[in-house]
Design a protein around this motif. Structure first.
Motif, PDB file in Angstrom:
ATOM      1  N   SER A   1      85.697  46.095 -15.275  1.00 32.51           N
ATOM      2  CA  SER A   1      87.110  46.433 -15.103  1.00 32.51           C
ATOM      3  C   SER A   1      87.818  46.653 -16.440  1.00 32.51           C
ATOM      4  N   SER A   2      87.195  46.241 -17.539  1.00 31.81           N
ATOM      5  CA  SER A   2      87.767  46.467 -18.873  1.00 31.81           C
ATOM      6  C   SER A   2      87.638  47.916 -19.323  1.00 31.81           C
ATOM      7  N   GLY A   3      86.828  48.712 -18.594  1.00 31.27           N
ATOM      8  CA  GLY A   3      86.681  50.122 -18.951  1.00 31.27           C
ATOM      9  C   GLY A   3      85.353  50.461 -19.592  1.00 31.27           C
TER      10      GLY A   3
ATOM     11  N   ILE B   1      82.972  42.733 -12.523  1.00 31.54           N
ATOM     12  CA  ILE B   1      81.734  43.470 -12.761  1.00 31.54           C
ATOM     13  C   ILE B   1      81.291  44.075 -11.437  1.00 31.54           C
ATOM     14  N   HIS B   2      81.037  45.370 -11.454  1.00 26.24           N
ATOM     15  CA  HIS B   2      80.613  46.070 -10.248  1.00 26.24           C
ATOM     16  C   HIS B   2      79.271  46.737 -10.522  1.00 26.24           C
ATOM     17  N   GLU B   3      78.294  46.443  -9.692  1.00 26.76           N
ATOM     18  CA  GLU B   3      76.994  47.095  -9.817  1.00 26.76           C
ATOM     19  C   GLU B   3      76.946  48.223  -8.804  1.00 26.76           C
ATOM     20  N   LEU B   4      76.698  49.440  -9.301  1.00 22.28           N
ATOM     21  CA  LEU B   4      76.739  50.621  -8.457  1.00 22.28           C
ATOM     22  C   LEU B   4      75.460  51.428  -8.592  1.00 22.28           C
ATOM     23  N   SER B   5      75.271  52.360  -7.663  1.00 25.02           N
ATOM     24  CA  SER B   5      74.162  53.305  -7.787  1.00 25.02           C
ATOM     25  C   SER B   5      74.681  54.690  -7.437  1.00 25.02           C
ATOM     26  N   TYR B   6      74.115  55.667  -8.100  1.00 26.06           N
ATOM     27  CA  TYR B   6      74.445  57.067  -7.864  1.00 26.06           C
ATOM     28  C   TYR B   6      73.169  57.860  -8.070  1.00 26.06           C
ATOM     29  N   ARG B   7      72.787  58.614  -7.060  1.00 24.50           N
ATOM     30  CA  ARG B   7      71.492  59.301  -7.041  1.00 24.50           C
ATOM     31  C   ARG B   7      70.412  58.248  -7.258  1.00 24.50           C
ATOM     32  N   ASN B   8      69.589  58.374  -8.283  1.00 25.91           N
ATOM     33  CA  ASN B   8      68.550  57.373  -8.546  1.00 25.91           C
ATOM     34  C   ASN B   8      68.904  56.468  -9.722  1.00 25.91           C
ATOM     35  N   TYR B   9      70.155  56.422 -10.104  1.00 22.30           N
ATOM     36  CA  TYR B   9      70.584  55.651 -11.271  1.00 22.30           C
ATOM     37  C   TYR B   9      71.361  54.427 -10.833  1.00 22.30           C
ATOM     38  N   THR B  10      71.112  53.307 -11.508  1.00 23.43           N
ATOM     39  CA  THR B  10      71.921  52.114 -11.285  1.00 23.43           C
ATOM     40  C   THR B  10      72.696  51.839 -12.561  1.00 23.43           C
ATOM     41  N   PHE B  11      73.897  51.343 -12.395  1.00 24.28           N
ATOM     42  CA  PHE B  11      74.737  51.052 -13.550  1.00 24.28           C
ATOM     43  C   PHE B  11      75.771  50.012 -13.180  1.00 24.28           C
TER      44      PHE B  11
ATOM     45  N   LYS C   1      76.793  48.318  -4.907  1.00 26.90           N
ATOM     46  CA  LYS C   1      75.699  47.419  -4.513  1.00 26.90           C
ATOM     47  C   LYS C   1      76.210  45.984  -4.409  1.00 26.90           C
ATOM     48  N   ARG C   2      76.950  45.551  -5.432  1.00 29.37           N
ATOM     49  CA  ARG C   2      77.562  44.223  -5.395  1.00 29.37           C
ATOM     50  C   ARG C   2      78.669  44.149  -6.441  1.00 29.37           C
ATOM     51  N   SER C   3      79.536  43.185  -6.233  1.00 25.99           N
ATOM     52  CA  SER C   3      80.679  42.998  -7.120  1.00 25.99           C
ATOM     53  C   SER C   3      80.795  41.517  -7.449  1.00 25.99           C
ATOM     54  N   LEU C   4      81.104  41.209  -8.689  1.00 29.44           N
ATOM     55  CA  LEU C   4      81.225  39.829  -9.123  1.00 29.44           C
ATOM     56  C   LEU C   4      82.664  39.574  -9.556  1.00 29.44           C
ATOM     57  N   ALA C   5      83.393  38.867  -8.732  1.00 30.02           N
ATOM     58  CA  ALA C   5      84.773  38.451  -9.012  1.00 30.02           C
ATOM     59  C   ALA C   5      85.702  39.621  -9.317  1.00 30.02           C
TER      60      ALA C   5
END
Length: 89
Positions: free
Chosen positions: A65-67, A51-61, A44-48
């Protein structure tokens, strides 16, 4: 065959009104875990690049990069395991 436990170091609950779950990946497997997640989830978006904001099915998370990954609005452990199996394996 690989399992979710091969990638996940620990799972913690987060404080707050929503039921968020923090998944911490094993250090030696975090790069493989993140690569698998980025292949299957929609960015969905990435910050520097940290931090990566993603979605899969109906879930957002969010994936860091630290794991670490923070999954929002997870109802129970079975639901989380189902999502992790789909993303990691």
């Amino acid at each position: 065959m690989a399992t979710v436990e091969d990638y996940v170091a620990r799972i913690e609950g987060a404080c707050g009104a929503e039921k968020d779950v923090i998944v911490i990946f094993k250090y030696e497997k975090k790069d493989a875990a993140l690569a698998n997640i980025f292949k299957k989830a929609e960015l969905k978006r990435s910050l520097a690049g940290i931090i990566h904001e993603l979605s899969y099915r109906n879930y957002t998370f969010r994936v860091y990069s630290s794991g670490k990954a923070i999954f929002r609005s997870i109802k129970n452990k079975e639901e989380l395991n189902e999502i992790l199996m789909a993303l990691l394996l």
